[in-house]
Design an enzyme around this catalytic site. Structure first.
Site, PDB file in Angstrom:
ATOM      1  N   ARG A  74       0.816  -1.203   0.000  1.00  0.00           N
ATOM      2  CA  ARG A  74       0.000   0.000   0.000  1.00  0.00           C
ATOM      3  C   ARG A  74       0.854   1.258   0.000  1.00  0.00           C
ATOM      4  O   ARG A  74       0.380   2.343  -0.234  1.00  0.00           O
ATOM      5  CB  ARG A  74      -0.869  -0.012   1.267  1.00  0.00           C
ATOM      6  N   GLY A  75       2.143   1.053   0.273  1.00  0.00           N
ATOM      7  CA  GLY A  75       3.021   2.197   0.526  1.00  0.00           C
ATOM      8  C   GLY A  75       3.179   3.178  -0.624  1.00  0.00           C
ATOM      9  O   GLY A  75       3.418   4.364  -0.405  1.00  0.00           O
ATOM     10  N   GLU A  86       7.623   2.351  -6.191  1.00  0.00           N
ATOM     11  CA  GLU A  86       7.840   1.838  -4.828  1.00  0.00           C
ATOM     12  C   GLU A  86       7.958   3.004  -3.855  1.00  0.00           C
ATOM     13  O   GLU A  86       8.422   4.091  -4.224  1.00  0.00           O
ATOM     14  CB  GLU A  86       9.157   1.051  -4.796  1.00  0.00           C
ATOM     15  N   ASP A  87       7.578   2.758  -2.605  1.00  0.00           N
ATOM     16  CA  ASP A  87       7.762   3.800  -1.588  1.00  0.00           C
ATOM     17  C   ASP A  87       9.231   3.939  -1.210  1.00  0.00           C
ATOM     18  O   ASP A  87       9.777   5.030  -1.175  1.00  0.00           O
ATOM     19  CB  ASP A  87       6.876   3.530  -0.345  1.00  0.00           C
ATOM     20  N   ASP A 135      14.803  -0.608   0.566  1.00  0.00           N
ATOM     21  CA  ASP A 135      15.476  -0.770   1.855  1.00  0.00           C
ATOM     22  C   ASP A 135      16.506  -1.898   1.704  1.00  0.00           C
ATOM     23  O   ASP A 135      17.605  -1.647   1.213  1.00  0.00           O
ATOM     24  CB  ASP A 135      14.379  -1.068   2.889  1.00  0.00           C
ATOM     25  N   LYS A 178      17.315   3.800   0.899  1.00  0.00           N
ATOM     26  CA  LYS A 178      18.121   3.690   2.126  1.00  0.00           C
ATOM     27  C   LYS A 178      19.288   2.765   1.807  1.00  0.00           C
ATOM     28  O   LYS A 178      19.278   1.585   2.158  1.00  0.00           O
ATOM     29  CB  LYS A 178      17.257   3.046   3.218  1.00  0.00           C
ATOM     30  N   VAL A 216      11.324   5.403   8.853  1.00  0.00           N
ATOM     31  CA  VAL A 216      10.521   6.596   8.567  1.00  0.00           C
ATOM     32  C   VAL A 216       9.059   6.241   8.316  1.00  0.00           C
ATOM     33  O   VAL A 216       8.740   5.101   7.947  1.00  0.00           O
ATOM     34  CB  VAL A 216      11.079   7.371   7.345  1.00  0.00           C
ATOM     35  N   ASP A 263       4.204   3.303   6.688  1.00  0.00           N
ATOM     36  CA  ASP A 263       3.440   3.099   7.932  1.00  0.00           C
ATOM     37  C   ASP A 263       4.304   2.619   9.083  1.00  0.00           C
ATOM     38  O   ASP A 263       5.414   2.125   8.896  1.00  0.00           O
ATOM     39  CB  ASP A 263       2.360   2.040   7.696  1.00  0.00           C
ATOM     40  N   ARG A 282       0.379   6.463   7.410  1.00  0.00           N
ATOM     41  CA  ARG A 282       0.585   6.529   5.957  1.00  0.00           C
ATOM     42  C   ARG A 282       0.096   7.862   5.393  1.00  0.00           C
ATOM     43  O   ARG A 282       0.552   8.319   4.355  1.00  0.00           O
ATOM     44  CB  ARG A 282      -0.188   5.405   5.249  1.00  0.00           C
TER      45      ARG A 282
END
Ligand code: 5GP
Length: 182
Positions: free
Chosen positions: A46-47, A101-102, A105, A133, A155, A161, A167
């Site tokens: 959902r990001g 993509e959010d 990582d 990141k 974050v 979230d 969010r």
């Protein structure tokens, strides 16, 4: 605003994000202007939703978009595998997929979803991520376009979230430590 008391530090402001979406939108318009009919923009739920919603408005082409949901989990392979929770609506054979993509990582999600989209017959798969990141990377994967590179901090906001909350905060922030103890 309700969230102000929860925030330790704002890493990226709303204005910076919106400006970046304009900038990325212009770059992506140039990238895909030759064959926009072959482009499918895919958001990872959902990001990616708030970022994707700003970004697609800044791509000056007739585009189609879709969503998928995936979760990575540690399987027998040390790398972790990916489980598709919601699949795309239609075939992507021969398509140029732009994956939104959010955050990248460890990189496992992007690596696995890219593999999956190529296995489904995509002609190309490129990635645009709001955040990167790099210090956390476990696999050799990079987004083709990144909004902001951030330090190794957890974050929230703009789609990201903590326990499904925060969010809808309209910027990228670090929560106060006491939030995690509740
Ligand atoms: P990966 O580790 O596979 O690159 O990232 C998987 C997912 O973990 C991201 O899409 C994102 O939803 C989540 N994630 C990674 N870093 C953070 C973070 O700093 N904050 C939040 N809220 N989620 C994160």
């Amino acid at each position: 605003m309700y969230e102000a008391s929860l925030i330790d530090e704002v890493l990226v402001s709303e204005e910076e994000i919106l400006n970046k979406c304009r900038e990325l939108g212009a770059v992506l318009t140039k990238e895909y202007e030759k064959e926009p009919e072959n482009l499918l923009v895919v958001g990872l739920l959902r990001g990616a939703v708030p970022f994707m919603s700003e970004l697609v408005k800044r791509i000056d082409l007739p585009i189609i978009y879709d969503f998928m949901a995936a979760s990575s989990y540690s399987g027998t392979e040390s790398l972790g595998d990916i489980k598709i929770l919601l699949d795309l609506h239609s075939s992507i054979v021969g398509k140029d997929v732009l994956l939104v993509e959010d955050i990248v990582d460890t990189g496992i999600t992007v690596l696995r979803v890219k593999e999956l989209l190529y296995n489904k017959g995509a002609r190309s798969v490129k990635v645009v991520a709001l955040l990167d990141k790099p210090e956390r990377r476990e696999v050799d994967v990079k987004a083709d376009w990144v909004g902001f590179t951030i330090p190794n901090k957890f974050v929230v906001g703009f789609g990201l979230d903590y326990d499904q909350l925060y969010r809808n905060i309209p910027y990228i922030a670090v929560l106060k430590p006491e939030v995690y103890t509740h």
